[in-house]
Motif scaffolding. Structure first.
Motif, short mmCIF file in Angstrom:
data_model
loop_
_atom_site.label_atom_id
_atom_site.label_comp_id
_atom_site.label_asym_id
_atom_site.label_seq_id
_atom_site.Cartn_x
_atom_site.Cartn_y
_atom_site.Cartn_z
N LEU A 20 0.82 -1.20 0.00
CA LEU A 20 0.00 0.00 0.00
C LEU A 20 0.86 1.26 0.00
O LEU A 20 0.49 2.28 -0.58
CB LEU A 20 -0.92 0.00 1.22
CG LEU A 20 -2.29 -0.69 1.04
CD1 LEU A 20 -3.07 -0.63 2.34
CD2 LEU A 20 -3.08 -0.06 -0.09
N GLU A 21 2.02 1.17 0.64
CA GLU A 21 2.94 2.32 0.62
C GLU A 21 3.42 2.61 -0.80
O GLU A 21 3.55 3.78 -1.18
CB GLU A 21 4.13 2.05 1.54
CG GLU A 21 3.82 2.09 3.04
CD GLU A 21 3.01 0.90 3.52
OE1 GLU A 21 2.34 1.03 4.56
OE2 GLU A 21 3.05 -0.17 2.85
N GLU A 24 0.54 4.42 -2.48
CA GLU A 24 0.42 5.80 -2.03
C GLU A 24 1.49 6.69 -2.67
O GLU A 24 1.21 7.83 -3.06
CB GLU A 24 0.53 5.87 -0.51
CG GLU A 24 -0.71 5.35 0.21
CD GLU A 24 -0.58 5.45 1.71
OE1 GLU A 24 -1.51 5.98 2.34
OE2 GLU A 24 0.45 5.01 2.25
N ILE A 32 -6.38 11.17 -2.30
CA ILE A 32 -6.63 9.93 -1.56
C ILE A 32 -7.48 10.24 -0.34
O ILE A 32 -7.10 11.02 0.52
CB ILE A 32 -5.30 9.26 -1.14
CG1 ILE A 32 -4.47 8.90 -2.38
CG2 ILE A 32 -5.59 8.00 -0.31
CD1 ILE A 32 -3.08 8.37 -2.05
N LYS A 34 -9.12 7.64 1.62
CA LYS A 34 -9.21 6.58 2.63
C LYS A 34 -8.21 5.50 2.32
O LYS A 34 -7.84 5.27 1.18
CB LYS A 34 -10.63 6.00 2.66
CG LYS A 34 -10.93 5.08 3.83
CD LYS A 34 -12.41 4.70 3.83
CE LYS A 34 -12.76 3.85 5.04
NZ LYS A 34 -14.21 3.49 5.06
N ARG A 35 -7.74 4.83 3.38
CA ARG A 35 -6.84 3.69 3.25
C ARG A 35 -7.42 2.53 4.05
O ARG A 35 -7.80 2.68 5.21
CB ARG A 35 -5.45 4.04 3.78
CG ARG A 35 -4.51 2.84 3.92
CD ARG A 35 -3.13 3.25 4.34
NE ARG A 35 -2.33 2.08 4.74
CZ ARG A 35 -1.03 1.98 4.59
NH1 ARG A 35 -0.34 2.99 4.06
NH2 ARG A 35 -0.37 0.89 4.98
N ASP A 37 -6.31 -1.21 5.19
CA ASP A 37 -5.12 -2.04 5.25
C ASP A 37 -5.39 -3.53 5.10
O ASP A 37 -4.46 -4.30 4.84
CB ASP A 37 -4.39 -1.81 6.58
CG ASP A 37 -3.76 -0.43 6.64
OD1 ASP A 37 -2.70 -0.25 6.04
OD2 ASP A 37 -4.36 0.47 7.26
N PRO A 47 -6.43 -5.03 0.34
CA PRO A 47 -5.92 -3.76 0.89
C PRO A 47 -6.00 -2.68 -0.19
O PRO A 47 -5.61 -2.90 -1.33
CB PRO A 47 -4.47 -4.10 1.24
CG PRO A 47 -4.49 -5.59 1.47
CD PRO A 47 -5.47 -6.14 0.49
N SER A 48 -6.53 -1.52 0.18
CA SER A 48 -6.89 -0.57 -0.87
C SER A 48 -6.77 0.88 -0.46
O SER A 48 -6.70 1.23 0.73
CB SER A 48 -8.31 -0.84 -1.35
OG SER A 48 -9.24 -0.70 -0.29
N LEU A 49 -6.76 1.72 -1.48
CA LEU A 49 -6.88 3.16 -1.34
C LEU A 49 -8.16 3.60 -2.05
O LEU A 49 -8.53 3.03 -3.08
CB LEU A 49 -5.69 3.89 -1.97
CG LEU A 49 -4.30 3.54 -1.44
CD1 LEU A 49 -3.24 4.29 -2.26
CD2 LEU A 49 -4.17 3.87 0.04
N SER A 62 -11.78 2.83 -6.21
CA SER A 62 -11.10 1.91 -5.31
C SER A 62 -9.92 1.29 -6.05
O SER A 62 -10.08 0.75 -7.15
CB SER A 62 -12.06 0.82 -4.84
OG SER A 62 -11.36 -0.22 -4.17
N ASP A 64 -7.27 -1.57 -5.28
CA ASP A 64 -6.96 -2.60 -4.29
C ASP A 64 -5.96 -3.61 -4.82
O ASP A 64 -5.86 -3.86 -6.01
CB ASP A 64 -8.24 -3.30 -3.81
CG ASP A 64 -8.81 -4.27 -4.83
OD1 ASP A 64 -9.07 -3.85 -5.97
OD2 ASP A 64 -9.01 -5.46 -4.47
#
Length: 315
Positions: A20-21, A24, A32, A34-35, A37, A47-49, A62, A64
């Motif tokens: 996820l990093e 981002e 962005i 929401k995150r 985990d 796991p998504s943004l 989304s 993911d």
């Protein structure tokens, strides 16, 4: 097949899953919101943004991470029920149909490595747009002034950013059954922008099939993302230039996108070979996936094979 909870969906295939990093960092210039985990069921979302697209209309995207291969079989109603259920609800793309990745590889004419590169992937990222995230149960699936073209362009631009991540193999549009590498996708988008027309060849594939020993089919797949029918051309193989047929399919698609569905059953237009071609409307095409098509036949002196006339249901 029609759009539902998700209105667009494209993917990036990876040889190993990013973090996820990583996402981002690649999307640092996006809004962005929401995150997430973790997730309970990967088929619905890993796991998504969540990125804003049209927040005033509850439009979000989304992105993911799924740390497993693309499920090209799309499950089974009796055995792989979780995957089948997610597929039927549009979680792998609103117009996705089983076998799409295999067909995309087999019909990857514009990028030769695409015929085998998907075999290397072990993970993928989904990029899916929706207008129902966090909405009420009676919220509309899309706004009344919904515009598919800028939305599809938005999710494709996100895919382009993610193709620069370590381990990224290629862009995969499951609705248009097509594969592109980072350079090819970038060149397609830049060429379309500089010439002020939509990058149809980034969203829909042009395929080729043999109908019999003498006749051939070329078609588009993926126009449904823009809410227009796909296009088929059936013709005597040795009598027409394939590049001209390809251009004809794209021109008909662009004409329909620009002018609306004004082409009627039996209408004719100039086409490949310097002759008139006639349109026929069908609820289903000659080849998967099931979808509405405009089927074009050349008005020459050749008898059209019966299997062409009998395939699909006239609207």
């Amino acid at each position: 097949m029609s759009k539902g909870m998700f209105t667009q969906g494209v993917c990036v295939l990876f040889e190993r899953a990013p973090s996820l990093e990583d996402l981002e960092a690649a999307l640092s210039d996006c809004d962005i919101r929401k995150r997430l985990d973790d997730s309970e069921e990967w088929v619905f979302g890993g796991p998504s943004l969540i990125v804003a697209y049209l927040p005033e209309a509850n439009g979000f995207v989304s992105i993911d991470i799924v740390d497993r291969p693309w499920p090209d079989h799309m499950g089974d109603a009796h055995e792989d029920t979780m995957i089948f259920g997610a597929w039927s609800m549009g979680h792998f793309g609103p117009l996705t149909f089983p076998g799409g990745l295999q067909r995309a590889a087999e019909q990857c004419w514009a990028w030769e490595p695409g015929r085998t590169i998907a075999e290397q992937h072990t993970a993928f990222i989904r990029i899916r747009s929706s207008y129902v995230f966090g909405g009420a149960d009676d919220s509309p699936f899309m706004p009344s002034d919904y515009r598919p073209l800028p939305e599809l362009d938005f999710v494709t631009q996100i895919a382009g950013k993610l193709l620069g991540l370590p381990g990224a193999l290629c862009y995969f549009n499951p609705n248009g059954e097509m594969l592109r590498d980072q350079q090819g996708l970038r060149e397609t988008l830049e060429y379309a922008k500089s010439n002020d027309f939509p990058p149809l060849d980034a969203w829909s594939n042009v395929r080729m099939f043999n109908i019999n020993a003498d006749w051939c089919l070329m078609d588009t797949v993926g126009n449904g993302q823009l809410d227009i029918p796909d296009v088929e051309a059936c013709f005597h193989t040795e009598s027409f230039d394939f590049n001209q047929i390809d251009n004809f399919l794209r021109n008909v698609s662009l004409y329909t996108l620009t002018n609306g569905e004004v082409i009627q059953q039996g209408d004719t237009m100039d086409g490949p070979g310097g002759i008139r071609w006639q349109s026929h409307q069908f609820e289903n095409g000659l080849c998967d996936p099931p979808r509405r098509v405009l089927r074009w036949l050349p008005l020459d002196d050749r008898e059209v094979p019966v299997e062409i006339h009998n395939a699909g249901n006239t609207e």
